[in-house]
Design a protein around this motif. Structure first.
Motif, PDB file in Angstrom:
ATOM      1  N   UNK A 121      20.279 -27.124  20.937  1.00 16.58           N
ATOM      2  CA  UNK A 121      19.827 -26.415  22.137  1.00 16.58           C
ATOM      3  C   UNK A 121      19.671 -24.914  21.870  1.00 16.58           C
ATOM      4  N   UNK A 122      20.603 -24.347  21.121  1.00 16.95           N
ATOM      5  CA  UNK A 122      20.521 -22.922  20.773  1.00 16.95           C
ATOM      6  C   UNK A 122      19.285 -22.660  19.913  1.00 16.95           C
ATOM      7  N   UNK A 123      19.059 -23.529  18.957  1.00 11.83           N
ATOM      8  CA  UNK A 123      17.906 -23.377  18.068  1.00 11.83           C
ATOM      9  C   UNK A 123      16.595 -23.497  18.840  1.00 11.83           C
ATOM     10  N   UNK A 126      16.131 -20.326  20.778  1.00 14.10           N
ATOM     11  CA  UNK A 126      15.795 -19.234  19.865  1.00 14.10           C
ATOM     12  C   UNK A 126      14.321 -19.297  19.459  1.00 14.10           C
ATOM     13  N   UNK A 127      13.853 -20.470  19.110  1.00  9.65           N
ATOM     14  CA  UNK A 127      12.446 -20.649  18.720  1.00  9.65           C
ATOM     15  C   UNK A 127      11.529 -20.281  19.882  1.00  9.65           C
ATOM     16  N   UNK A 128      11.852 -20.731  21.077  1.00  2.00           N
ATOM     17  CA  UNK A 128      11.031 -20.412  22.250  1.00  2.00           C
ATOM     18  C   UNK A 128      11.014 -18.903  22.500  1.00  2.00           C
ATOM     19  N   UNK A 129      12.178 -18.248  22.403  1.00  2.00           N
ATOM     20  CA  UNK A 129      12.243 -16.796  22.599  1.00  2.00           C
ATOM     21  C   UNK A 129      11.441 -16.061  21.528  1.00  2.00           C
ATOM     22  N   UNK A 132       7.755 -16.405  22.187  1.00  2.00           N
ATOM     23  CA  UNK A 132       7.369 -15.579  23.335  1.00  2.00           C
ATOM     24  C   UNK A 132       7.300 -14.104  22.935  1.00  2.00           C
ATOM     25  N   UNK A 133       8.317 -13.628  22.222  1.00  2.00           N
ATOM     26  CA  UNK A 133       8.344 -12.231  21.778  1.00  2.00           C
ATOM     27  C   UNK A 133       7.160 -11.943  20.862  1.00  2.00           C
ATOM     28  N   UNK A 134       6.867 -12.857  19.952  1.00  2.00           N
ATOM     29  CA  UNK A 134       5.741 -12.661  19.036  1.00  2.00           C
ATOM     30  C   UNK A 134       4.429 -12.559  19.815  1.00  2.00           C
TER      31      UNK A 134
END
Length: 155
Positions: A121-123, A126-129, A132-134
């Motif tokens: 779930x953390x991973x 993290x990938x989604x964030x 989004x940031x990129x």
């Protein structure tokens, strides 16, 4: 708040300092990236230099330098594009395929060892964030490019 932005920038920047190439077999990170793109190319295994530069989001002069090094190592071959003689194609040699496969396995093992310290779930978060940031960062770069502001007053 400026301090928080600075911490964010430092956190993102520190990944550029990782010497990932030190675990790869006699290739740099840019060579590995280029070899990956070439290996992933379609049915005939060839890609034009301009396609490679575009897919890699790297300037064609940098790609040319990288390809020159790969050619000297015997990992790629250049040929004239059959469909358009103005273009040069590159493809991996058998040795280039072997090294790329080996490097991919090394990177897979490395990433697996790093991310196994996170819960799934953390991973996923993290990938989604990061995606989004990129996406936001890419749009901001486009909006702020210096070449588009020449002759305009600075705000």
């Amino acid at each position: 708040m400026d301090e928080l932005y600075g911490e964010f920038f430092r956190a993102m920047h520190q990944f550029r300092k990782l010497n990932v190439a030190s675990i790869l077999p006699d290739i740099s990170q840019s060579e590995f990236a280029a070899m990956n793109e070439i290996m992933d190319k379609g049915e005939d295994g060839k890609i034009t230099i301009s396609e490679l530069a575009c897919k890699s989001k790297v300037h064609s002069s940098a790609i040319s330098r990288t390809l020159h090094c790969l050619e000297e190592k015997g990992y790629i071959e250049r040929s004239i594009d059959k469909n358009d003689r103005r273009n040069i194609c590159v493809e991996l040699t058998e040795e280039g395929k072997r090294v790329t496969t080996e490097a991919r396995q090394i990177m897979c093992d490395y990433v697996k060892a790093v991310v196994e310290h996170l819960e799934n779930r953390e991973l996923e978060r993290l990938i989604a964030y990061m995606n989004k940031i990129y996406s936001v960062a890419e749009k901001e770069i486009e909006a702020r490019k210096w070449k588009d502001r020449k002759g305009k007053e600075h705000e």
